[in-house]
Design an enzyme around this catalytic site. Structure first.
Site, PDB file in Angstrom:
ATOM      1  N   ALA A  13       0.827  -1.218   0.000  1.00 52.46           N
ATOM      2  CA  ALA A  13       0.000   0.000   0.000  1.00 52.46           C
ATOM      3  C   ALA A  13       0.856   1.260   0.000  1.00 52.46           C
ATOM      4  O   ALA A  13       0.565   2.229  -0.723  1.00 52.46           O
ATOM      5  CB  ALA A  13      -0.912  -0.002   1.222  1.00 52.46           C
ATOM      6  N   TYR A  46      -2.697  -9.279   2.581  1.00 51.54           N
ATOM      7  CA  TYR A  46      -3.349 -10.189   3.533  1.00 51.54           C
ATOM      8  C   TYR A  46      -4.160  -9.463   4.599  1.00 51.54           C
ATOM      9  O   TYR A  46      -4.728 -10.110   5.482  1.00 51.54           O
ATOM     10  CB  TYR A  46      -2.294 -11.096   4.192  1.00 51.54           C
ATOM     11  N   GLY A  50      -9.426  -4.067   8.077  1.00 53.39           N
ATOM     12  CA  GLY A  50      -9.752  -2.873   7.315  1.00 53.39           C
ATOM     13  C   GLY A  50      -8.874  -1.687   7.645  1.00 53.39           C
ATOM     14  O   GLY A  50      -7.742  -1.831   8.102  1.00 53.39           O
ATOM     15  N   GLU A 116     -12.882  -2.893  16.158  1.00 51.79           N
ATOM     16  CA  GLU A 116     -11.832  -3.816  16.595  1.00 51.79           C
ATOM     17  C   GLU A 116     -11.332  -3.394  17.960  1.00 51.79           C
ATOM     18  O   GLU A 116     -11.704  -2.336  18.479  1.00 51.79           O
ATOM     19  CB  GLU A 116     -10.679  -3.815  15.573  1.00 51.79           C
ATOM     20  N   HIS A 241      -0.271 -10.620  17.301  1.00 52.07           N
ATOM     21  CA  HIS A 241      -1.727 -10.709  17.135  1.00 52.07           C
ATOM     22  C   HIS A 241      -2.205 -11.879  17.978  1.00 52.07           C
ATOM     23  O   HIS A 241      -1.626 -12.965  17.917  1.00 52.07           O
ATOM     24  CB  HIS A 241      -2.096 -10.921  15.671  1.00 52.07           C
ATOM     25  N   ARG A 288      -4.685  -5.537  21.919  1.00 48.96           N
ATOM     26  CA  ARG A 288      -4.032  -6.787  21.503  1.00 48.96           C
ATOM     27  C   ARG A 288      -2.982  -7.295  22.456  1.00 48.96           C
ATOM     28  O   ARG A 288      -2.823  -8.487  22.636  1.00 48.96           O
ATOM     29  CB  ARG A 288      -3.270  -6.520  20.223  1.00 48.96           C
ATOM     30  N   HIS A 349       3.013 -10.073  14.410  1.00 46.27           N
ATOM     31  CA  HIS A 349       2.067  -9.536  13.439  1.00 46.27           C
ATOM     32  C   HIS A 349       2.522  -8.206  12.857  1.00 46.27           C
ATOM     33  O   HIS A 349       2.443  -7.985  11.662  1.00 46.27           O
ATOM     34  CB  HIS A 349       0.722  -9.373  14.143  1.00 46.27           C
ATOM     35  N   GLU A 373       4.971   0.142   7.000  1.00 45.47           N
ATOM     36  CA  GLU A 373       5.356  -0.616   8.197  1.00 45.47           C
ATOM     37  C   GLU A 373       6.847  -0.554   8.520  1.00 45.47           C
ATOM     38  O   GLU A 373       7.243  -0.712   9.674  1.00 45.47           O
ATOM     39  CB  GLU A 373       4.904  -2.082   8.035  1.00 45.47           C
ATOM     40  N   ARG A 384       0.313  -0.327  18.468  1.00 48.91           N
ATOM     41  CA  ARG A 384      -0.532   0.179  17.386  1.00 48.91           C
ATOM     42  C   ARG A 384      -1.993  -0.168  17.624  1.00 48.91           C
ATOM     43  O   ARG A 384      -2.334  -1.297  17.972  1.00 48.91           O
ATOM     44  CB  ARG A 384      -0.093  -0.445  16.066  1.00 48.91           C
ATOM     45  N   SER A 389      -2.579   0.872  10.613  1.00 50.13           N
ATOM     46  CA  SER A 389      -1.331   0.821   9.841  1.00 50.13           C
ATOM     47  C   SER A 389      -1.551   1.088   8.355  1.00 50.13           C
ATOM     48  O   SER A 389      -0.741   1.776   7.728  1.00 50.13           O
ATOM     49  CB  SER A 389      -0.606  -0.499  10.043  1.00 50.13           C
TER      50      SER A 389
HETATM   51  P1  FAD Z   1       3.856  -4.344   2.601  1.00 51.69           P
HETATM   52  O1  FAD Z   1       2.455  -4.272   2.209  1.00 51.69           O
HETATM   53  O2  FAD Z   1       4.321  -5.410   3.427  1.00 51.69           O
HETATM   54  O3  FAD Z   1       4.753  -4.192   1.306  1.00 51.69           O
HETATM   55  C1  FAD Z   1       6.144  -4.351   1.378  1.00 51.69           C
HETATM   56  C2  FAD Z   1       6.683  -4.597  -0.012  1.00 51.69           C
HETATM   57  O4  FAD Z   1       8.106  -4.540   0.002  1.00 51.69           O
HETATM   58  C3  FAD Z   1       6.339  -5.961  -0.569  1.00 51.69           C
HETATM   59  O5  FAD Z   1       6.000  -5.762  -1.924  1.00 51.69           O
HETATM   60  C4  FAD Z   1       7.647  -6.732  -0.471  1.00 51.69           C
HETATM   61  O6  FAD Z   1       7.776  -7.763  -1.402  1.00 51.69           O
HETATM   62  C5  FAD Z   1       8.636  -5.624  -0.728  1.00 51.69           C
HETATM   63  N1  FAD Z   1       9.995  -5.851  -0.247  1.00 51.69           N
HETATM   64  C6  FAD Z   1      10.396  -6.143   1.003  1.00 51.69           C
HETATM   65  N2  FAD Z   1      11.727  -6.247   1.048  1.00 51.69           N
HETATM   66  C7  FAD Z   1      12.185  -6.002  -0.211  1.00 51.69           C
HETATM   67  C8  FAD Z   1      13.461  -5.974  -0.798  1.00 51.69           C
HETATM   68  N3  FAD Z   1      14.583  -6.256  -0.120  1.00 51.69           N
HETATM   69  N4  FAD Z   1      13.558  -5.691  -2.120  1.00 51.69           N
HETATM   70  C9  FAD Z   1      12.452  -5.456  -2.862  1.00 51.69           C
HETATM   71  N5  FAD Z   1      11.208  -5.478  -2.347  1.00 51.69           N
HETATM   72  C10 FAD Z   1      11.081  -5.745  -1.030  1.00 51.69           C
HETATM   73  N6  FAD Z   1      -3.289  -3.324   8.952  1.00 51.69           N
HETATM   74  C11 FAD Z   1      -4.425  -2.605   8.985  1.00 51.69           C
HETATM   75  O7  FAD Z   1      -4.375  -1.374   9.061  1.00 51.69           O
HETATM   76  N7  FAD Z   1      -5.631  -3.229   8.929  1.00 51.69           N
HETATM   77  C12 FAD Z   1      -5.751  -4.575   8.838  1.00 51.69           C
HETATM   78  O8  FAD Z   1      -6.852  -5.097   8.771  1.00 51.69           O
HETATM   79  C13 FAD Z   1      -4.577  -5.356   8.813  1.00 51.69           C
HETATM   80  N8  FAD Z   1      -4.649  -6.695   8.757  1.00 51.69           N
HETATM   81  C14 FAD Z   1      -3.495  -7.405   8.601  1.00 51.69           C
HETATM   82  C15 FAD Z   1      -3.560  -8.787   8.415  1.00 51.69           C
HETATM   83  C16 FAD Z   1      -2.416  -9.519   8.181  1.00 51.69           C
HETATM   84  C17 FAD Z   1      -2.506 -11.008   7.967  1.00 51.69           C
HETATM   85  C18 FAD Z   1      -1.160  -8.866   8.149  1.00 51.69           C
HETATM   86  C19 FAD Z   1       0.096  -9.624   7.891  1.00 51.69           C
HETATM   87  C20 FAD Z   1      -1.080  -7.497   8.371  1.00 51.69           C
HETATM   88  C21 FAD Z   1      -2.231  -6.764   8.597  1.00 51.69           C
HETATM   89  N9  FAD Z   1      -2.188  -5.381   8.790  1.00 51.69           N
HETATM   90  C22 FAD Z   1      -3.345  -4.671   8.854  1.00 51.69           C
HETATM   91  C23 FAD Z   1      -0.921  -4.665   8.715  1.00 51.69           C
HETATM   92  C24 FAD Z   1      -0.792  -4.030   7.327  1.00 51.69           C
HETATM   93  O9  FAD Z   1      -1.259  -4.955   6.359  1.00 51.69           O
HETATM   94  C25 FAD Z   1       0.625  -3.659   7.003  1.00 51.69           C
HETATM   95  O10 FAD Z   1       1.213  -2.960   8.048  1.00 51.69           O
HETATM   96  C26 FAD Z   1       0.647  -2.770   5.753  1.00 51.69           C
HETATM   97  O11 FAD Z   1      -0.041  -3.419   4.710  1.00 51.69           O
HETATM   98  C27 FAD Z   1       2.070  -2.498   5.365  1.00 51.69           C
HETATM   99  O12 FAD Z   1       2.081  -1.910   4.091  1.00 51.69           O
HETATM  100  P2  FAD Z   1       3.481  -1.549   3.458  1.00 51.69           P
HETATM  101  O13 FAD Z   1       3.208  -1.029   2.108  1.00 51.69           O
HETATM  102  O14 FAD Z   1       4.266  -0.739   4.394  1.00 51.69           O
HETATM  103  O15 FAD Z   1       4.244  -2.955   3.374  1.00 51.69           O
HETATM  104  C1  SIN Z   2      -7.112  -7.890  12.009  1.00 51.88           C
HETATM  105  O1  SIN Z   2      -7.912  -7.953  11.079  1.00 51.88           O
HETATM  106  O2  SIN Z   2      -7.279  -8.395  13.118  1.00 51.88           O
HETATM  107  C2  SIN Z   2      -5.854  -7.185  11.778  1.00 51.88           C
HETATM  108  C3  SIN Z   2      -6.074  -5.762  11.930  1.00 51.88           C
HETATM  109  C4  SIN Z   2      -4.770  -5.077  12.065  1.00 51.88           C
HETATM  110  O3  SIN Z   2      -3.726  -5.698  12.169  1.00 51.88           O
HETATM  111  O4  SIN Z   2      -4.804  -3.844  12.081  1.00 51.88           O
END
Ligand code: FAD
Ligand code: SIN
Length: 525
Positions: A13, A46, A50, A116, A241, A288, A349, A373, A384, A389
């Site tokens: 994202a 994943y 929301g 939540e 989590h 949590r 988590h 993240e 958090r 996030s």
């Molecule tokens: P990510 O979405 O993890 O993207 C990181 C990217 O970097 C990936 O494409 C990866 O392949 C790439 N990358 C990593 N290292 C390298 C490298 N060395 N070279 C090239 N590419 C690399 N948060 C919420 O707010 N609400 C929720 O409901 C929620 N539910 C969740 C459920 C699950 C199962 C999980 C695991 C997390 C959840 N979270 C939730 C947390 C949230 O999804 C993440 O914190 C957020 O999506 C992080 O986004 P990001 O873009 O920072 O990283």
């Molecule tokens: C969840 O759906 O329980 C995850 C939500 C989050 O990590 O923010």
């Protein structure tokens, strides 16, 4: 060598939001996104519950969301950041909807809001229980429509390029000139020189092995920034989590969203006791860290490997409508949510800390930004609040976009040396790396998990030092590949978690050390 205007490491994202915004505003500039697996693979994909944002102005308010966030953060949030992110949230979500992301609505077309743990109101906007997948889909679709974005899947960023790579003289403030990148298909390593670089590389759950995070979450961006001497903070605040599906000897992986507890599910131990009420008056909807520690304590008391989430009293048709993905995943594991309790355990988590950034997403290195993240913005403090996030990722991508738009960085004329792996040989077989990775994960689970103590952390520190030297020796001798690079990064991240845990002489937020049981003794844990 490749040259680009804006290099973004990661296609979740945070990274894709920034790419889309830059591409739309600067159609003549090149945006390169490197990502180490398929385009969509990320924690984002994943996310279930929301995105938390204030849309219901009758019952809810920015102030309430701010207060909930500050309470979860337990005194370590940056209040100005919390206010900024929460007030900006709805605008960023509206933008995402304009780009094609769909969120659940009621018969009148109003967004339906979930609730939540730690939230005082219903404010989590979602797409069934696959919100992240929908966000990732919409962002990738938009990115792929924009001709000046190049996404390079299966490209692994190895190291950030700074003066360390080409100059004897080190300026007071180091700058980032791009990154060395491994083409994971051909095995070659090349330079991407960039006017500015953004880390959007996500989390590090894999350091613990048992995690809700996918295989890509190995903390690479944080390790790269650490080696490049950027400031890294709050690494002790790992969020576990409470309810990852317990999968026998494979441990935990699939997440059972907190929204299921928000929907009314109960936590029970093997004897059927609804134990959460013994720990916190909010029961299953306590924050949590409290729920995770309560489960940890129940498991230690009973010697059981898991506790259970009971949904059997809930309206199953409504359940299936809200959580089709969870229902289906359980069903595949032969758990019928209508009649069976779901076995669950806490699992790593989310990382609240990371690469320190200011309100514009700037790190302590010039021309290096971070968002999502991997960053530490001050929003989460010591813990958090659920669903804050994705919100942070969207808001900070926008902050970086605005900051870059105000002061466009220029291309450096410095010539950057190629990656030098002269004298290294191919590493034959992957067993040694697998073995060292599992050793690291066991160590982190055993000594730096939900409940820590100083003795265990010291043991972890000593064992990790040995692992560090072994990994460095492998690195010095062999050509880099993905597994070796990830192991090296996870060792760096584990070091930061352990050392920053040892420095914290109190219990706060998500950090709990048995040796300091005075502050924050909520409930009976
Ligand atoms: P990510 O979405 O993890 O993207 C990181 C990217 O970097 C990936 O494409 C990866 O392949 C790439 N990358 C990593 N290292 C390298 C490298 N060395 N070279 C090239 N590419 C690399 N948060 C919420 O707010 N609400 C929720 O409901 C929620 N539910 C969740 C459920 C699950 C199962 C999980 C695991 C997390 C959840 N979270 C939730 C947390 C949230 O999804 C993440 O914190 C957020 O999506 C992080 O986004 P990001 O873009 O920072 O990283
Ligand atoms: C969840 O759906 O329980 C995850 C939500 C989050 O990590 O923010």
């Amino acid at each position: 060598m490749k040259e680009t205007n804006f290099l973004i490491i990661g296609s979740g994202a945070a990274g894709l939001t920034l790419a889309v915004k830059l591409a739309e505003k600067f159609p003549k500039k090149k945006i390169t996104v490197v990502t180490k697996a398929d385009q969509s693979e990320s924690n984002t994909k994943y996310a279930q519950g929301g995105v938390a944002a204030v849309f219901d102005l009758k019952e809810d308010s920015f102030q309430k969301h701010i207060e909930d966030t500050l309470i979860a953060g337990d005194g370590l949030c940056d209040k100005a950041v919390v206010e900024m992110v929460i007030k900006d949230g709805p605008k960023r979500l509206e933008e995402l909807m304009e780009w094609g992301a769909n969120f659940d609505t009621d018969a009148d077309g109003e967004l339906t809001l979930g609730r939540e743990g730690g939230h005082s109101e219903f404010r989590v906007i979602h797409h069934k229980d696959t919100t992240g997948n929908e966000i990732e889909r919409a962002l990738l679709q938009r990115s792929n429509q924009l001709k000046n974005i190049t996404i390079l899947p299966h490209h692994f960023a190895i190291d950030l390029i700074t003066e360390h790579h080409f100059s004897e003289e080190k300026p007071k403030v180091l700058s980032c000139y791009g990154a060395y990148v491994l083409d994971q298909i051909s095995g070659s390593i090349f330079t991407i020189k960039a006017d500015c670089t953004t880390l959007a590389s996500g989390g590090m759950g894999r350091v613990y092995g048992h995690t809700t995070n996918p295989a890509v979450a190995t903390g690479d961006g944080i390790a790269m920034a650490y080696r490049a001497k950027a400031r890294i903070e709050n690494m002790e605040f790992i969020q576990f989590h409470p309810t990852a599906l317990y999968d026998g000897k494979n441990g935990a992986s699939f997440l059972i969203s907190e929204a299921v507890r928000g929907f009314g599910a109960f936590l029970r131990n093997k004897n059927g006791d609804r134990f959460m009420l013994n720990y916190d008056e909010r029961g299953e909807l306590a924050s949590r860290d409290i729920v995770s520690r309560a489960i940890d304590s129940e498991m230690k008391k009973s010697g059981d490997d898991c506790v259970y989430l009971d949904c059997t009293h809930l309206d199953i048709e409504e359940f299936k409508k809200h959580f089709p993905n969870i229902y289906e995943n359980c069903f595949q594991k032969k758990i019928n949510v209508e009649i069976d309790w779901i076995p669950v355990v806490p699992a790593a988590h989310y990382l609240c800390g990371g690469v320190v950034v200011d309100q514009d997403g700037k790190t302590t290195l010039k021309n290096l930004f971070a968002c999502g993240e991997c960053s530490c913005t001050g929003l989460h403090g010591a813990n958090r609040l659920a669903s804050n996030s994705l919100l942070e990722a969207l808001v900070y991508a926008d902050r970086i976009f605005k900051s870059i738009s105000k002061h466009l960085p220029s291309r450096s004329t410095i010539s950057i040396p190629d990656w030098n792996d002269a004298g290294t040989v191919l590493l034959k077989g992957s067993e040694i790396l697998q073995q060292k990775t599992e050793e690291l994960q066991r160590l982190m689970r055993r000594y730096a998990g939900v409940v820590r103590n100083n003795n265990d952390l010291q043991k972890a520190s000593l064992q990790l030092e040995k692992l560090y030297f072994e990994t460095e020796a492998l690195y010095q001798k062999h050509k880099l590949n993905t597994s070796l690079s990830q192991l090296r990064n996870m060792v760096n991240v584990a070091h930061l978690i352990i050392q920053q845990s040892l420095k914290r002489k109190e219990n706060r937020g998500g950090y709990y050390n048995e040796d300091y049981n005075k502050k924050n003794l909520k409930g009976k844990i």
